[in-house]
Design an enzyme around this catalytic site. Structure first.
Site, PDB file in Angstrom:
ATOM      1  N   TYR A   1       0.810  -1.225   0.085  1.00 21.12           N
ATOM      2  CA  TYR A   1       0.072  -0.045  -0.006  1.00 21.12           C
ATOM      3  C   TYR A   1       0.761   1.360   0.004  1.00 21.12           C
ATOM      4  O   TYR A   1       0.380   2.469  -0.247  1.00 21.12           O
ATOM      5  CB  TYR A   1      -1.048  -0.036   1.234  1.00 21.12           C
ATOM      6  CG  TYR A   1      -1.958  -1.228   1.122  1.00 21.12           C
ATOM      7  CD1 TYR A   1      -2.229  -1.732  -0.150  1.00 21.12           C
ATOM      8  CD2 TYR A   1      -2.556  -1.467   2.362  1.00 21.12           C
ATOM      9  CE1 TYR A   1      -3.269  -2.574  -0.027  1.00 21.12           C
ATOM     10  CE2 TYR A   1      -3.482  -2.284   2.529  1.00 21.12           C
ATOM     11  CZ  TYR A   1      -3.907  -3.082   1.179  1.00 21.12           C
ATOM     12  OH  TYR A   1      -4.747  -3.921   1.135  1.00 21.12           O
TER      13      TYR A   1
ATOM     14  N   LYS B 163       3.461 -15.219   1.412  1.00 20.15           N
ATOM     15  CA  LYS B 163       3.681 -16.204   0.260  1.00 20.15           C
ATOM     16  C   LYS B 163       5.080 -16.165  -0.213  1.00 20.15           C
ATOM     17  O   LYS B 163       5.424 -15.940  -1.211  1.00 20.15           O
ATOM     18  CB  LYS B 163       2.843 -15.419  -1.040  1.00 20.15           C
ATOM     19  CG  LYS B 163       1.249 -15.372  -0.502  1.00 20.15           C
ATOM     20  CD  LYS B 163       0.554 -16.718  -0.947  1.00 20.15           C
ATOM     21  CE  LYS B 163       0.565 -16.855  -2.588  1.00 20.15           C
ATOM     22  NZ  LYS B 163      -0.322 -18.164  -3.004  1.00 20.15           N
TER      23      LYS B 163
ATOM     24  N   ASP C 149      -2.759 -17.893   1.162  1.00 19.51           N
ATOM     25  CA  ASP C 149      -4.012 -18.377   0.616  1.00 19.51           C
ATOM     26  C   ASP C 149      -4.366 -19.929   1.550  1.00 19.51           C
ATOM     27  O   ASP C 149      -5.672 -20.044   1.908  1.00 19.51           O
ATOM     28  CB  ASP C 149      -3.615 -19.120  -0.804  1.00 19.51           C
ATOM     29  CG  ASP C 149      -2.414 -19.800  -0.931  1.00 19.51           C
ATOM     30  OD1 ASP C 149      -1.579 -19.550  -0.267  1.00 19.51           O
ATOM     31  OD2 ASP C 149      -2.211 -20.570  -2.049  1.00 19.51           O
TER      32      ASP C 149
ATOM     33  N   ASP D 147      -5.049  -7.075   5.730  1.00 17.91           N
ATOM     34  CA  ASP D 147      -6.038  -6.582   5.497  1.00 17.91           C
ATOM     35  C   ASP D 147      -7.104  -7.644   5.198  1.00 17.91           C
ATOM     36  O   ASP D 147      -8.481  -7.546   5.791  1.00 17.91           O
ATOM     37  CB  ASP D 147      -5.837  -5.535   4.313  1.00 17.91           C
ATOM     38  CG  ASP D 147      -7.006  -4.506   4.130  1.00 17.91           C
ATOM     39  OD1 ASP D 147      -8.087  -4.560   4.986  1.00 17.91           O
ATOM     40  OD2 ASP D 147      -7.012  -3.832   2.990  1.00 17.91           O
TER      41      ASP D 147
ATOM     42  N   ASP E 105     -10.442  -9.130   8.074  1.00 16.35           N
ATOM     43  CA  ASP E 105     -11.888  -9.021   7.724  1.00 16.35           C
ATOM     44  C   ASP E 105     -12.571 -10.509   7.697  1.00 16.35           C
ATOM     45  O   ASP E 105     -13.596 -10.605   8.218  1.00 16.35           O
ATOM     46  CB  ASP E 105     -11.973  -8.319   6.295  1.00 16.35           C
ATOM     47  CG  ASP E 105     -12.196  -6.823   6.401  1.00 16.35           C
ATOM     48  OD1 ASP E 105     -11.782  -6.326   7.433  1.00 16.35           O
ATOM     49  OD2 ASP E 105     -12.775  -6.091   5.501  1.00 16.35           O
TER      50      ASP E 105
END
Ligand code: NAD
Length: 371
Positions: A144, A195, A227, A251, A255
């Site tokens: 980001y 990852k 994942d 992020d 959630d």
């Protein structure tokens, strides 16, 4: 015994922010009256309220007060009235500015499941009963913020969008320490998520966290690809105690984890900085929900996320674990007694107001204090 003296800055913000903050304030007043600590409390404007008063979502004076406080309790900001503000003057800038100015880089998102609300989880009760996981998300680095970024026009007139994932060893170590320290206070298990199979930044993340683990021999560390972690959170979330991960993966995964608990109105969060040479650590605590303009001013909002954010603040910044447990126990007792705001009530069931839920928590605190 000397009673600790603590400085708190309350920033209620917009929409339901002031309504839910008023209930957290009642809890602070209760703790103060019962001699847990003396609180020096300052309340100020942020977000849309600050734009109206001063033309900016946060002022230097408020940042200075945040710096001087032992901790900041934040409500929520934003609303349709300010949707036309330029991007750099929107209400949400208040949070970003506080993070930047106070060096807050580690976002803590707990996902506790209360027994009384177990049916609100989209997962089967047996999978989430007793769930108590914490996600530590790196909040100021990664994709980001990485450069280069932007949208370029190529010679053939087509375009290309670019973002860059960057992590330095120092950034990984400081968020890793927060996570290891937390795991140490909890069930002593940490899962580091990246990852590393397809991203070099993930490989560095894994190597750095592995090296840091030597300082925490009492914490069991495992590594997981992001994942797979998403899948495991839905399949068997209780396998996790503390998860540490990057800004982007955090992020998404936080959630997902919050939905395991069933309601936005129940979840608090914290953003922490590094421990400074004087032993102090800046920190901001806030519910994960927004300002809910659709129900603002109607005394309908669930104040429990704000009250549970206060419990995190008591434990993590004020080092008052017994008071934190007292507040969490009172929230559970109010739920066990059947109190529900509309967001957590079953369809067609009766619900109570924000104030009445605050009354129920205070009543449970009073009962708890006399036991
Ligand atoms: P929201 O979280 O405000 O609301 C989403 C839905 O959940 C709404 O239906 C709302 O009524 C409900 N809800 C949220 N909190 C609740 C509570 N405590 N009790 C009962 N119901 C609750 O998200 P949104 O609608 O996407 O955003 C509204 C405004 O809040 C926007 O201006 C957005 O930018 C802002 N926002 C601020 C923050 C923050 O301050 N950290 C976070 C998210 C959104």
């Amino acid at each position: 015994m000397t009673i600790p003296h603590k400085k708190l800055l309350l920033l209620p913000g917009d929409g339901i922010g002031p309504e839910v903050m008023a209930q957290a304030r009642r809890v602070i007043d209760f703790l103060s009256q019962s001699g847990v600590a003396t609180f020096e409390i300052t309340t100020d404007l942020v977000g849309g309220a600050s734009i109206e008063a001063f033309g900016a979502p946060i002022t230097d004076a408020v940042i200075a007060k945040a710096r001087a406080a032992d901790a900041v309790l934040f409500g929520a900001v934003g609303g349709p009235q300010w949707d036309r503000e330029p991007f750099d003057n929107r209400p949400e800038i208040a949070i970003l500015e506080l993070r930047k100015q106070l060096g807050l880089f580690a976002n803590l998102r707990p996902a506790p499941v209360f027994e009384a609300l177990i049916e609100a989880s989209p997962l089967k009760a047996d999978l989430v009963r007793g769930l108590d996981l914490m996600i530590v998300r790196e909040a100021t680095g990664g994709i980001y913020f990485g450069e280069p970024r932007g949208i370029e026009t190529l010679p053939d007139g087509s375009k290309r969008g670019i973002n860059t994932e960057i992590y330095t060893t120092a950034e990984i170590i400081r968020v890793g320490r927060v996570a290891f320290d937390l795991a140490r206070q909890r069930d002593k298990r940490l899962t580091s998520v990246e990852k590393a199979n397809v991203m070099e930044s993930g490989l560095l993340w894994r190597e750095t966290i592995t090296a840091l683990a030597a300082e925490y021999p009492d914490v069991a560390l495992n590594h997981m690809y992001a994942d797979n972690c998403a899948m495991q959170l839905a399949r068997n979330p209780r396998q996790f105690d503390v998860i540490v991960t990057s800004n982007l993966f955090g992020d998404l995964l936080s959630d997902l984890a919050s939905m395991l608990t069933g309601s936005l109105g129940m979840l608090g969060s914290a953003t922490l900085g590094a421990t400074l040479p004087n032993g102090k650590r800046h920190a901001l605590y806030e519910p994960i929900h927004g300002s809910a303009p659709d129900i603002a001013g109607k005394d309908k909002a669930n104040p429990l996320a704000q009250i549970l954010s206060l419990a995190m603040l008591l434990r993590t910044s004020l080092h008052l674990p017994d008071a934190a447990t007292q507040v969490e126990t009172a929230v559970a007792a109010a739920l066990n007694a059947g109190y529900r705001t509309a967001d957590i009530a079953e369809v067609g069931a009766k619900s109570v107001s924000t104030t009445a839920m605050g009354d129920a928590v205070i009543a449970a605190l009073v009962v708890g204090a006399t036991k």
